[in-house]
Design a protein around this motif. Structure first.
Motif, PDB file in Angstrom:
ATOM      1  N   GLU A 235       0.152   4.068  -2.682  1.00 37.08           N
ATOM      2  CA  GLU A 235      -0.212   5.425  -2.262  1.00 37.08           C
ATOM      3  C   GLU A 235       0.699   6.458  -2.918  1.00 37.08           C
TER       4      GLU A 235
ATOM      5  N   LYS B 245      -0.518   9.461  -5.521  1.00 37.56           N
ATOM      6  CA  LYS B 245      -0.228  10.874  -5.315  1.00 37.56           C
ATOM      7  C   LYS B 245       0.670  11.436  -6.399  1.00 37.56           C
TER       8      LYS B 245
ATOM      9  N   VAL C 269      -7.176   8.814  -2.194  1.00 35.38           N
ATOM     10  CA  VAL C 269      -6.177   7.841  -2.649  1.00 35.38           C
ATOM     11  C   VAL C 269      -6.833   6.483  -2.864  1.00 35.38           C
TER      12      VAL C 269
ATOM     13  N   TYR D 208       0.798  -1.228   0.000  1.00 39.79           N
ATOM     14  CA  TYR D 208       0.000   0.000   0.000  1.00 39.79           C
ATOM     15  C   TYR D 208       0.831   1.280   0.000  1.00 39.79           C
TER      16      TYR D 208
ATOM     17  N   GLU E  81      -6.715  10.372   2.291  1.00 40.93           N
ATOM     18  CA  GLU E  81      -6.710   8.911   2.285  1.00 40.93           C
ATOM     19  C   GLU E  81      -7.891   8.370   1.492  1.00 40.93           C
TER      20      GLU E  81
END
Length: 234
Positions: A34, A38, A50, A30, A47
């Motif tokens: 992530e 981004k 995302v 993750y 969050e």
């Protein structure tokens, strides 16, 4: 003979599957996903944003399903995102969702899509392989003759005094000059240590922690030398 070849081939395939799955699993952790969201979207994404970005593009699904798609044994996803857009894994550059094939993995010759270069990964890999092959060719052209010349020169340098003294009837004095085999270990150790430092520096430059880079590099060297000693090749 056929059984031996089949067994070796099976071991190679199983090893390749295990190694690629480990790399695939680490890549799809993750924190890495992530960072990808981004980078491709916005660094100020929350969050929830995302997670939505990842789910709309198929990154939030089961790791085994994604790995099967990458191999080409599982049909590629077709997802209608929360933004109303329909996205398909096999809809590469120049291919619409309607024209996209069902399977698009390694088996089909599809190496994926580079989010950095914004292009299909296959041509990018091929271009880099050609450059690597060109570099290896010139490395062999330069290093092999130089190694042969230096090897012959050093062999003669270390053995010539022995030959002279033995021919002169002084075998005891010839023992004062070490044989060439006794001189191979220090250069080999220095070369291995130098290579380890180079690899560690490359890892450090790519963001790896210095202690992990140097520790891992020298650990691999130590294991390699220990295995060689146990096998009688060191």
């Amino acid at each position: 003979m056929l059984q031996f070849i089949a067994r070796r081939t099976g071991i190679m395939i199983l090893t390749a599957l295990c190694l690629t799955f480990v790399v695939f699993f680490l890549t799809n952790l993750y924190p890495n996903l992530e960072k990808l969201a981004k980078t491709q979207g916005n660094f100020r994404m929350s969050e929830e944003q995302v997670a939505t970005w990842l789910n709309n593009r198929g990154y939030g699904r089961n790791i085994f399903a994604k790995y099967g798609e990458w191999l080409g044994v599982v049909p590629g996803y077709v997802i209608e995102g929360t933004d109303g857009k329909v996205r398909a894994r096999c809809a590469r550059k120049g291919i619409t969702v309607e024209e996209a094939p069902t399977y698009c993995g390694i088996i089909q010759g599809d190496w994926g899509y580079s989010t950095v270069s914004k292009d299909n990964a296959g041509p990018l890999l091929w271009n880099r392989l050609k450059l690597t092959g060109f570099l290896m060719m010139w490395a062999l052209i330069i290093t092999v003759p130089v190694a042969l010349i230096l090897g012959i020169f050093l062999y003669m340098l270390f053995w010539f005094p022995r030959w002279v003294l033995m021919a002169a009837g002084e075998p005891e004095l010839s023992e004062l000059f070490p044989a060439h085999t006794e001189w191979t270990y220090p250069p080999a150790i220095l070369a291995t240590v130098g290579l380890s430092i180079m690899v560690a520096e490359m890892l450090r430059r790519y963001g790896c922690d210095s202690k992990i880079a140097y520790g891992g590099s020298f650990l691999v060297v130590a294991v390699n030398w220990f295995a060689g000693i146990m096998a009688g090749t060191r």
